[in-house]
Structure formats: C-alpha cells, structure tokens
Design an enzyme around this catalytic site. Structure first.
Site, PDB file in Angstrom:
ATOM      1  N   PHE A  95     -33.155  29.859 159.462  1.00  0.00           N
ATOM      2  CA  PHE A  95     -33.865  29.064 158.512  1.00  0.00           C
ATOM      3  C   PHE A  95     -35.359  29.276 159.014  1.00  0.00           C
ATOM      4  O   PHE A  95     -36.425  29.205 158.114  1.00  0.00           O
ATOM      5  CB  PHE A  95     -33.581  27.642 158.591  1.00  0.00           C
ATOM      6  CG  PHE A  95     -34.177  27.094 159.804  1.00  0.00           C
ATOM      7  CD1 PHE A  95     -35.538  26.526 159.751  1.00  0.00           C
ATOM      8  CD2 PHE A  95     -33.372  26.698 160.952  1.00  0.00           C
ATOM      9  CE1 PHE A  95     -35.983  25.689 160.887  1.00  0.00           C
ATOM     10  CE2 PHE A  95     -34.028  25.996 162.096  1.00  0.00           C
ATOM     11  CZ  PHE A  95     -35.402  25.578 161.853  1.00  0.00           C
ATOM     12  N   LYS A 144     -27.412  37.570 153.861  1.00  0.00           N
ATOM     13  CA  LYS A 144     -26.953  36.264 153.797  1.00  0.00           C
ATOM     14  C   LYS A 144     -28.083  35.352 154.547  1.00  0.00           C
ATOM     15  O   LYS A 144     -27.935  35.224 155.833  1.00  0.00           O
ATOM     16  CB  LYS A 144     -25.497  36.030 154.464  1.00  0.00           C
ATOM     17  CG  LYS A 144     -24.747  34.910 154.133  1.00  0.00           C
ATOM     18  CD  LYS A 144     -25.481  33.556 154.084  1.00  0.00           C
ATOM     19  CE  LYS A 144     -25.298  33.043 155.606  1.00  0.00           C
ATOM     20  NZ  LYS A 144     -26.084  31.715 155.753  1.00  0.00           N
ATOM     21  N   GLU A 195     -28.877  28.882 154.522  1.00  0.00           N
ATOM     22  CA  GLU A 195     -28.728  27.954 153.338  1.00  0.00           C
ATOM     23  C   GLU A 195     -29.651  27.003 153.215  1.00  0.00           C
ATOM     24  O   GLU A 195     -29.759  26.171 152.220  1.00  0.00           O
ATOM     25  CB  GLU A 195     -27.324  27.317 153.336  1.00  0.00           C
ATOM     26  CG  GLU A 195     -26.799  26.381 154.625  1.00  0.00           C
ATOM     27  CD  GLU A 195     -26.584  27.446 155.887  1.00  0.00           C
ATOM     28  OE1 GLU A 195     -26.905  28.264 156.196  1.00  0.00           O
ATOM     29  OE2 GLU A 195     -25.608  26.812 156.470  1.00  0.00           O
ATOM     30  N   SER A 206     -29.188  31.289 166.415  1.00  0.00           N
ATOM     31  CA  SER A 206     -29.113  30.331 167.823  1.00  0.00           C
ATOM     32  C   SER A 206     -28.038  31.269 168.608  1.00  0.00           C
ATOM     33  O   SER A 206     -27.330  32.123 168.235  1.00  0.00           O
ATOM     34  CB  SER A 206     -28.532  29.052 167.501  1.00  0.00           C
ATOM     35  OG  SER A 206     -27.391  29.032 167.010  1.00  0.00           O
ATOM     36  N   CYS A 250     -38.988  31.239 167.249  1.00  0.00           N
ATOM     37  CA  CYS A 250     -38.343  31.945 168.543  1.00  0.00           C
ATOM     38  C   CYS A 250     -39.313  32.432 169.523  1.00  0.00           C
ATOM     39  O   CYS A 250     -38.859  32.463 170.572  1.00  0.00           O
ATOM     40  CB  CYS A 250     -37.495  32.922 168.012  1.00  0.00           C
ATOM     41  SG  CYS A 250     -38.127  34.418 167.318  1.00  0.00           S
ATOM     42  N   GLU A 281     -32.910  24.935 174.575  1.00  0.00           N
ATOM     43  CA  GLU A 281     -33.866  25.287 173.335  1.00  0.00           C
ATOM     44  C   GLU A 281     -34.180  23.966 172.603  1.00  0.00           C
ATOM     45  O   GLU A 281     -33.187  23.695 172.194  1.00  0.00           O
ATOM     46  CB  GLU A 281     -33.380  26.415 172.863  1.00  0.00           C
ATOM     47  CG  GLU A 281     -34.233  26.704 171.571  1.00  0.00           C
ATOM     48  CD  GLU A 281     -33.878  28.040 170.795  1.00  0.00           C
ATOM     49  OE1 GLU A 281     -32.774  28.102 170.523  1.00  0.00           O
ATOM     50  OE2 GLU A 281     -34.787  28.534 170.167  1.00  0.00           O
TER      51      GLU A 281
HETATM   52  P1  NAD Z   1     -28.407  29.185 163.287  1.00  0.00           P
HETATM   53  O1  NAD Z   1     -27.526  29.983 164.364  1.00  0.00           O
HETATM   54  O2  NAD Z   1     -28.010  27.650 163.067  1.00  0.00           O
HETATM   55  O3  NAD Z   1     -28.055  29.772 161.799  1.00  0.00           O
HETATM   56  C1  NAD Z   1     -28.304  31.245 161.770  1.00  0.00           C
HETATM   57  C2  NAD Z   1     -27.544  31.816 160.471  1.00  0.00           C
HETATM   58  O4  NAD Z   1     -26.149  31.684 160.966  1.00  0.00           O
HETATM   59  C3  NAD Z   1     -27.472  31.091 159.376  1.00  0.00           C
HETATM   60  O5  NAD Z   1     -27.606  32.159 157.924  1.00  0.00           O
HETATM   61  C4  NAD Z   1     -26.258  30.193 159.214  1.00  0.00           C
HETATM   62  O6  NAD Z   1     -25.962  29.917 157.928  1.00  0.00           O
HETATM   63  C5  NAD Z   1     -25.356  30.994 160.031  1.00  0.00           C
HETATM   64  N1  NAD Z   1     -24.402  30.007 160.796  1.00  0.00           N
HETATM   65  C6  NAD Z   1     -24.705  28.980 161.248  1.00  0.00           C
HETATM   66  N2  NAD Z   1     -23.561  28.288 161.855  1.00  0.00           N
HETATM   67  C7  NAD Z   1     -22.457  29.236 161.707  1.00  0.00           C
HETATM   68  C8  NAD Z   1     -21.284  29.506 162.078  1.00  0.00           C
HETATM   69  N3  NAD Z   1     -20.479  28.517 162.818  1.00  0.00           N
HETATM   70  N4  NAD Z   1     -20.434  30.515 161.930  1.00  0.00           N
HETATM   71  C9  NAD Z   1     -21.133  31.565 161.412  1.00  0.00           C
HETATM   72  N5  NAD Z   1     -22.409  31.556 160.710  1.00  0.00           N
HETATM   73  C10 NAD Z   1     -23.168  30.273 160.953  1.00  0.00           C
HETATM   74  O7  NAD Z   1     -29.772  29.250 163.622  1.00  0.00           O
HETATM   75  P2  NAD Z   1     -31.127  28.579 162.679  1.00  0.00           P
HETATM   76  O8  NAD Z   1     -31.051  26.948 162.975  1.00  0.00           O
HETATM   77  O9  NAD Z   1     -30.768  28.989 161.007  1.00  0.00           O
HETATM   78  O10 NAD Z   1     -32.219  29.350 163.208  1.00  0.00           O
HETATM   79  C11 NAD Z   1     -32.936  28.783 164.534  1.00  0.00           C
HETATM   80  C12 NAD Z   1     -32.502  29.474 165.713  1.00  0.00           C
HETATM   81  O11 NAD Z   1     -32.662  31.076 165.463  1.00  0.00           O
HETATM   82  C13 NAD Z   1     -33.026  29.297 166.975  1.00  0.00           C
HETATM   83  O12 NAD Z   1     -32.176  29.306 167.966  1.00  0.00           O
HETATM   84  C14 NAD Z   1     -34.015  30.411 167.083  1.00  0.00           C
HETATM   85  O13 NAD Z   1     -34.550  30.635 168.618  1.00  0.00           O
HETATM   86  C15 NAD Z   1     -33.361  31.617 166.731  1.00  0.00           C
HETATM   87  N6  NAD Z   1     -34.078  32.508 166.132  1.00  0.00           N
HETATM   88  C16 NAD Z   1     -34.127  33.611 166.887  1.00  0.00           C
HETATM   89  C17 NAD Z   1     -35.066  34.813 166.599  1.00  0.00           C
HETATM   90  C18 NAD Z   1     -34.819  36.028 167.358  1.00  0.00           C
HETATM   91  O14 NAD Z   1     -35.515  36.897 167.015  1.00  0.00           O
HETATM   92  N7  NAD Z   1     -34.382  35.961 168.627  1.00  0.00           N
HETATM   93  C19 NAD Z   1     -35.843  34.719 165.381  1.00  0.00           C
HETATM   94  C20 NAD Z   1     -35.829  33.550 164.603  1.00  0.00           C
HETATM   95  C21 NAD Z   1     -34.797  32.597 165.187  1.00  0.00           C
END
Ligand code: NAD
Length: 495
Positions: free
Chosen positions: A149, A173, A176, A226, A281, A381
């Site tokens: 997000f 994808k 959401e 994450s 991040c 985090e």
């Molecule tokens: P998230 O892991 O909750 O979601 C990321 C994606 O995974 C979304 O598209 C979501 O719909 C999907 N998702 C969520 N739960 C899922 C599940 N149980 N099974 C399959 N897919 C699932 O992350 P977020 O809250 O959207 O974003 C923040 C996180 O992203 C933080 O941890 C941040 O550090 C990380 N991030 C990392 C980088 C990097 O380059 N390393 C860059 C941006 C964000």
C-alpha cells in the site's frame, strides 16, 4: 458508491467476484469507494489475457517497444498532478511527497526506455575453429507483480515497465487499500498504444495472490510487502517452480558518530523518520547515537519536530495520516509498549493537533528515547511516525546492533570521518547504505533491495538486475559449414 474493478485485456473487467473491500480516504476516515476482490477464476482470466498477448508482444521490435515506453513516460509526466491526487486521496501522503513518489517511479520507466541496450547479448567469435557462441535474452513469460500500500504508483512502476520492456506480459495485483493508481497507470499505457493484454490489473486480497502463485502459466513473481508475507510468497512461488523475488519489511538504523554534523543529522532524522508518516520501507526508525551526542541531538530533533504540520495531504502540511484506523491504533500501541519497557517518550504523537477532519487516521510524529533493544519497539517493524533513540558507547557497539537485526534493507552513517564511513560500508550487513544520506534509495539504474529478511530471492528490483530477473538467457553455439572441419570426433572440440 463507485467500485474499482479490474483491468484485463485492455478494458475494465468486472469479474465474477461478489466480495469487495472498502477504500478509505485516510484523511477523513470515510469510505470513498469499494474495490472488487478477484476470485481465482478472475485471476485466471487475466493470466489468459496475458498469455494470449505474449507472442505478439515478445515478437514486437525493440524499437516499437521503446517508443511505447517513451510515450508512457510522457503521459505520466504530463498528467502527474492527476496521479498525485489519487495517491493523496487513497494513501494520504501529502501532495509534494506523492509527486516525489511519481518522480522515482518515472526514473524506472526512463531506464526501461533503454531496453535495446539492456537486452543486448554477448558474442564470441571463433571459440573453436569456425565456431561462434552468442547469448540472447528472452522474456520469461507471464509475470505476476504484487505490490504494497505504501507506494501505490512507485512500486508497480519499479517492476512492470522493466518486465514489459523485456518482452513479458504482466498481471499486476496492487494493494487493495489503494488500488486506483494501478488502474490509472494501465489506462494511460493503453491510451498511448500498449497492445491489449500486455498489462493487466487484478484487484484483490489473499485469494488473488494465491491464484497467481499457483497458476501454471505464471512464470515469475515480483512481490513487495511485509516480511512474513514475502517469505510465504517466496516459499509457495518457488515450490510451484516459479522464479520469485520477494522484497520484505525493514527496520532501518541511522548510526551517528560523535564527529557528525548534528544539524544535518537532525534534519535527516526528521525527514527520514516522519516523511510519508513513516510508512516507507526506507524510513529511518532507529537513531543509534554514539555518546556523548544523544542529548544534544534529541534537542535538535525535537525542535524540528515542533514545527511539523500534520494534516490532510491536499493542504499545505508536512505529514499526512496513516493508512487505516487499525494500522494507526497498532502503531500508537507501541507507545504503551515503550512505557512498559522503561523507554522514555520525548514527543507523544497521540492527540496531535491536525489540519484535517477529526476522523482521519492521525498519529503525530513521535520520539522515544532510551529504547531497550529487547523491547518490541526496537525489534519489530512499526511502519509509522515513531522514531526511536538507542544510545551506544562506540562505533563497534552500534555496528553490532545493526548487524544483529533480522532486517537488512537500508541504513545510514553520519560522520565526517571518511575512514569510519568506508569501514562501515564494508562491515555492515545491509543492502542499501547511506553515507550522510538518510534514505539511500538507489537511483533507477542501480538496483533496489535489502539483505536478510528484507529480501527473499537473489535478485533486486529495477536497475540491471531487473533485466536479469525478467529474462532467460540462451547461449547459442553455431558453425556455418566449412567442409574442412567435418569428420567424427566424440570429444569436446578443443581448438
Ligand atoms: P502486506 O504484506 O500486508 O501486503 C503486501 C501485498 O500482499 C498486498 O498486495 C496484499 O494484498 C498482499 N497480501 C497481504 N496479506 C496476504 C496474505 N496473507 N497472503 C497473500 N497476500 C497477501 O504489506 P503492506 O502493509 O501493504 O505494505 C507495508 C509493508 O511492505 C512493510 O512491511 C514495508 O516495509 C514493506 N515494503 C517493503 C519494501 C521493500 O522494497 N523492501 C517497499 C515497500 C514496502
């Protein structure tokens, strides 16, 4: 209430799903639209469209692909305010930050326009008498991209322009929580002439992600999110025989040596700690102060924090809201943990005065001193506007802390000692390092990615590593008939 649907085969796609999720305006707390959550069959329809488009796209000349990417770059640039408004409305980040996100995404589109150069192979003439060997880079096929997000435009732009430049087709994808930016980007690419089915967008949650991970026609997965989900994506995707890069979470430390310019450090800590409400991040979440600088530094940081304006991103503010009420409450909960663990809260962001509506998901900039490294405030985090101070006695103690972290995304050292900085860049076990630079996000033509639990897989995002990930190399050994070199020889040719 409007519904954000999918984008498949060059058109809006309703799909069969009856499930939806709310998309909030985090600055007001109101649901502004709903987003459709794709079923496994909806994802299959998107993958089928991508598969159908693949031969035509992979067979299109490099020159034509390049022209389309140039046109895509131009249309985003010309209409970036419109995209920034979408980012602010669904993510909450302030307009200037939204425009910054778009600029960083455009860097990768610009890199992708150099595809003829990036896709060049190698050629060795006469490796054996009359025999030449050369390599070519071919697309991997249909690529699934799953994004978080916090950068609704930039993270998709890190991946799909490079994947498409390499001749692949894509099913994206997005999160959401803020899906509209991806749909907007797909529409713009279509308008400048991208063939139908080359870029598809499915909105959804776990069901759609699992459908991508399990679909036999998806060759590769690029994921950002994450750490627990990244690990899951990597394990399930690779178990299904796919190529996977899964970028995870972070806990970025800033090591401050006693000889550093503390005004620069304070500016950097505030910018990197609270920009985008800490939902980056590459945000700095821990300042590791080598004594005796901590007290003076905290004074300079708090002075700057007192001038920060929190509020609606469409107004003239420095920092917007958090993404959801649940996330805001979770982040605010770390202040209770900090108190219970004996840390001292220097600035408490709860109850911050805001230039925005009362129901927005607000939490002001927060500073916590003397955070024990055993506390969850330190080990987890937080992903919000919470900056921790940890005091150490030496460079070695600070380095050991950073290297002991589960995460290895970004880090920074602030010092005027070139030798110390050089030692740090060599010794630290982190993938992206800043020297007197707080958010060391590499420019587009380098690659982005962390170490340890911040990246599963062996390839980083964008830069030249992206072309490695999005292509398969083929080595060709050729000999054009020369009758003098015929005859039977069961060994390898040697000269
Ligand atoms: P998230 O892991 O909750 O979601 C990321 C994606 O995974 C979304 O598209 C979501 O719909 C999907 N998702 C969520 N739960 C899922 C599940 N149980 N099974 C399959 N897919 C699932 O992350 P977020 O809250 O959207 O974003 C923040 C996180 O992203 C933080 O941890 C941040 O550090 C990380 N991030 C990392 C980088 C990097 O380059 N390393 C860059 C941006 C964000």
């Amino acid at each position: 209430m409007s519904l954000v649907q999918h984008w498949v085969d060059g058109a809006t796609f309703a799909g069969a799903s009856t499930r939806t999720a709310p998309v909030y305006n985090p600055a007001t707390g109101a649901v502004q639209r709903e987003v459709a959550l794709a079923t496994t069959d909806d994802v299959a329809a998107a993958v089928a469209a991508a598969k159908k488009a693949l031969p035509g796209w992979a067979g299109m000349s490099l020159a034509k692909r390049q022209q389309l990417l140039f046109a895509f770059r131009e249309v985003i640039n010309a209409r970036k305010e419109e995209l920034a408004a979408i980012l602010t409305a669904e993510h909450g980040k302030v307009t200037s930050d939204a425009l910054g996100e778009i600029a960083r995404g455009l860097e990768v589109v610009e890199l992708a326009t150099s595809l003829p150069q990036l896709l060049k192979g190698e050629y060795s003439e006469n490796v054996s008498t009359g025999v030449d060997v050369y390599s070519i880079k071919q697309p991997v096929g249909v690529v699934g991209i799953i994004s978080p997000f916090n950068f609704p435009a930039m993270v998709p732009l890190w991946f799909f322009p490079m994947a498409i430049a390499a001749g692949n087709t894509v099913v994206l994808k997005p999160s959401e929580k803020d899906p509209s930016a991806s749909i907007w980007l797909a529409e713009r690419f279509q308008e400048v002439g991208l063939p139908d089915g080359v870029l598809n967008v499915v909105n959804g949650d776990k069901e759609s992600v699992d459908a991508l991970l399990d679909h036999p026609d998806v060759a590769a997965i690029s994921f950002v999110g994450s750490t627990p989900i990244a690990k899951y994506i990597y394990e399930r995707g690779t178990a299904n025989g796919k190529r996977v890069q899964a970028l995870g979470g972070a806990k970025n430390h800033m090591l401050v040596l006693p000889d550093a310019d503390l005004d620069l450090v304070a500016d950097s800590a505030v910018n990197a700690g609270f920009g985008s409400a800490g939902e980056r991040c590459m945000a700095i979440s821990v300042v590791v102060a080598v004594e005796p600088v901590a007290d003076e530094l905290i004074g300079k940081i708090t002075e700057r924090m007192s001038g920060l304006k929190v509020g609606d991103g469409t107004r003239n503010c420095d920092m917007g809201p958090l993404i959801t009420k649940e996330h805001r409450d979770k982040v605010a909960g770390y202040l209770d943990v900090a108190t219970a663990d004996g840390a001292s809260i220097v600035v408490d962001g709860r109850g911050v005065e805001v230039d925005g509506e009362a129901n927005g998901f607000w939490l002001g900039p927060t500073l916590i001193d003397r955070v024990p490294t055993t506390s969850r405030v330190y080990t987890e985090e937080i992903f919000g506007p919470v900056l921790s101070i940890v005091r150490v006695k030496s460079y070695e103690e600070g380095l050991a802390l950073i290297n002991g972290s589960q995460y290895g995304n970004g880090t920074a050292i602030f010092t005027n000692d070139g030798g110390a900085a050089r030692r740090f860049q060599n010794e630290v076990t982190v993938g992206m390092v800043g020297i007197n630079v707080p958010i060391p996000v590499p420019v587009g033509y380098f690659s982005f990615g962390g170490w340890k639990d911040s990246l599963f897989g062996d390839t980083k995002a964008y830069g030249t590593q992206a072309m490695h990930f999005f292509t398969r190399e083929k080595a060709i050994t050729s000999r054009w008939l020369d009758p003098s070199h015929g005859g039977i020889n069961l060994g390898f040719p040697q000269n």
